[in-house]
Scaffold this motif. Structure first.
Motif, PDB file in Angstrom:
ATOM      1  N   ARG A  13      -8.427  11.074  -5.489  1.00  9.67           N
ATOM      2  CA  ARG A  13      -8.405  10.734  -6.911  1.00  9.67           C
ATOM      3  C   ARG A  13      -7.707  11.823  -7.727  1.00  9.67           C
ATOM      4  NH1 ARG A  13     -11.201   6.466  -8.961  1.00  9.67           N
ATOM      5  NH2 ARG A  13     -11.251   7.485 -10.999  1.00  9.67           N
ATOM      6  N   ARG A  17      -4.487  10.932 -10.045  1.00 12.90           N
ATOM      7  CA  ARG A  17      -4.362  11.168 -11.483  1.00 12.90           C
ATOM      8  C   ARG A  17      -3.213  12.125 -11.798  1.00 12.90           C
ATOM      9  NH1 ARG A  17      -7.229   7.092 -11.101  1.00 12.90           N
ATOM     10  NH2 ARG A  17      -8.959   6.706 -12.555  1.00 12.90           N
ATOM     11  N   ASP A 264     -11.671  11.853 -12.963  1.00 12.27           N
ATOM     12  CA  ASP A 264     -12.341  10.755 -13.647  1.00 12.27           C
ATOM     13  C   ASP A 264     -11.620  10.301 -14.910  1.00 12.27           C
ATOM     14  OD1 ASP A 264     -14.412  10.584 -11.780  1.00 12.27           O
ATOM     15  OD2 ASP A 264     -15.516  12.210 -12.752  1.00 12.27           O
ATOM     16  N   PRO A 266      -9.603   8.145 -17.272  1.00 10.40           N
ATOM     17  CA  PRO A 266      -9.329   6.703 -17.201  1.00 10.40           C
ATOM     18  C   PRO A 266      -7.857   6.421 -16.931  1.00 10.40           C
ATOM     19  CG  PRO A 266     -10.682   7.223 -19.120  1.00 10.40           C
ATOM     20  CD  PRO A 266     -10.206   8.536 -18.557  1.00 10.40           C
ATOM     21  N   VAL A 309      -4.998  -0.920 -10.851  1.00  3.92           N
ATOM     22  CA  VAL A 309      -6.275  -0.935 -11.560  1.00  3.92           C
ATOM     23  C   VAL A 309      -6.994   0.351 -11.199  1.00  3.92           C
ATOM     24  CG1 VAL A 309      -8.493  -2.096 -11.885  1.00  3.92           C
ATOM     25  CG2 VAL A 309      -6.411  -3.457 -11.581  1.00  3.92           C
ATOM     26  N   ASP A 310      -7.430   1.079 -12.199  1.00  2.42           N
ATOM     27  CA  ASP A 310      -8.027   2.401 -11.986  1.00  2.42           C
ATOM     28  C   ASP A 310      -7.080   3.303 -11.195  1.00  2.42           C
ATOM     29  OD1 ASP A 310      -9.973   4.436 -12.129  1.00  2.42           O
ATOM     30  OD2 ASP A 310     -10.853   3.829 -10.204  1.00  2.42           O
ATOM     31  N   ASP A 336     -12.532  -4.787 -16.291  1.00  2.00           N
ATOM     32  CA  ASP A 336     -11.194  -4.627 -15.717  1.00  2.00           C
ATOM     33  C   ASP A 336     -10.321  -5.828 -16.059  1.00  2.00           C
ATOM     34  OD1 ASP A 336     -11.634  -2.162 -14.580  1.00  2.00           O
ATOM     35  OD2 ASP A 336     -12.245  -2.965 -12.632  1.00  2.00           O
TER      36      ASP A 336
END
Length: 379
Positions: A13, A17, A264, A266, A309-310, A336
């Motif tokens: 993650r 990001r 984390d 968004p 998505v995400d 979502d």
């Protein structure tokens, strides 16, 4: 040199990001289309439409007419560069990046040497250059002219040689949203009215790659560029770079002051076109594509349009007028889906109709709201 075990570990993650931030996909940037093309070191462009959709996903207020205008003004061009694929580049990068990858294009010609027996590559390049600089030509016309000189050669091999030995650009109206046109080619120097330039130093390109795709490994950049033996450049730059490793212990390099957002942070949904470089520029693509979805975004050699998505690939999509069909690989929450619908509406209002295979449409947006149809992909 410090042991790799002392380097901080970046999880999936965190890498996701960081990459999305460099790719302008966490929030749309207030940036011109030409500046974005330069920042991203080009947009992969086998087809006409993808560069436009790539910029819509990344830039605030983008409309196709902006990139189309830059192409008609010869501020950006379409040509074969990285990975031997067609990219949309700024004029400056077209002149400086193609020489960097030219050794790889020369090696590509060697793969067709059986069809080029008796053909002198230098004479071929000289003849083809004179032919296309007289006026832009189709590849069929180029091949026909070369066959007059070398009638015993393999026609396809002659085409490959011309494509690789010369820095050929696709002239407009090809590539212009709202117009169609056969692929016609001339040299980048002739089209831009500028002389050839020395290759951009590889160390500079490493830094640009990291700014747009980092944190990344040596192997990542080699895959992106279609080049080998880049480790020496990374080692020269190592003292000024931040060094990490991923969960598998692979060493990753980055610019010290580049954004590395909290894992984390968004990440809103984004509709990406086929051949988006986000999915093609790392040897390990798990930072964007979950391992269980490997291969699901392609059929044979054709890439599909993907939905993030995400921050991760979550499905495929199609657009037919104001209807956007979304096929999800798994379940999506109500929240979502609400965000996906909002992003689809932006897609429709921003990109307008998509009539015709070559990107027909006025490029000014439809002015209407989009409709979304959800489905799922099983297996």
């Amino acid at each position: 040199m410090a042991s790799r075990t002392t380097h901080p570990v970046l999880g999936t993650r965190a890498l996701n990001r960081a990459t999305l931030a460099r790719q302008l996909l966490l929030r749309r940037a207030e940036m011109s289309a030409t500046d974005a093309v330069a920042h991203l070191v080009g947009l992969q462009a086998q087809n006409v439409k993808p560069p436009y959709f790539q910029l819509h996903a990344r830039l605030a207020g983008f409309r196709p007419a902006e990139l189309a205008g830059a192409m008609e003004a010869r501020e950006v061009v379409r040509m074969v560069t990285l990975r031997s694929t067609i990219h949309t580049h700024t004029a400056q990068d077209a002149l400086a990046l193609r020489p960097l990858v030219q050794p790889a294009r020369d090696r590509e010609v060697n793969q067709f040497r059986k069809g080029l027996v008796g053909v002198d590559p230098e004479r071929l390049a000289e003849r083809a250059r004179a032919f296309v600089e007289a006026e832009p030509r189709t590849m069929g016309e180029i091949r026909g002219d070369l066959l007059e000189q070398w009638p015993e050669a393999d026609p396809q091999s002659l085409s490959v040689a011309a494509r690789c030995l010369l820095p050929l650009v696709q002239v407009t109206p090809r590539g212009v949203w709202g117009r169609s046109g056969q692929v016609r080619l001339t040299t980048v120097e002739s089209w831009l009215g500028e002389p050839a330039r020395p290759a951009q130093p590889v160390d500079d390109v490493v830094l640009r790659y990291l700014a747009a795709f980092g944190p990344a490994s040596v192997k990542d950049m080699q895959l992106w560029a279609g080049l080998t033996r880049l480790k020496e450049a990374f080692e020269r730059l190592r003292p000024g770079l931040a060094v990490f490793r991923d969960g598998n212990g692979v060493e990753l390099f980055d610019l010290p002051d580049a954004p590395r957002p909290d894992p984390d942070t968004p990440a809103p949904p984004r509709f990406l076109p086929e051949f988006d470089n986000l999915l093609l520029s790392h040897a390990d693509r798990t930072r964007v594509v979950a391992p269980e979805l490997k291969g699901r975004t392609w059929t044979a050699n054709q890439a599909h349009r993907t939905l993030l998505v995400d921050g991760f690939v979550a499905g495929l999509w199609k657009k037919d007028g104001d209807l956007v069909t979304v096929e999800l690989f798994g379940r999506a929450s109500a929240a979502d889906k609400e965000e996906i619908v909002a992003e689809a509406e932006l897609l429709v209002t921003g990109m307008g109709e998509e009539d015709g295979a070559d990107g027909e449409g006025n490029g000014e947006g439809s002015g209407g709201r989009g409709r979304v149809r959800f489905g799922s992909i099983h297996g």
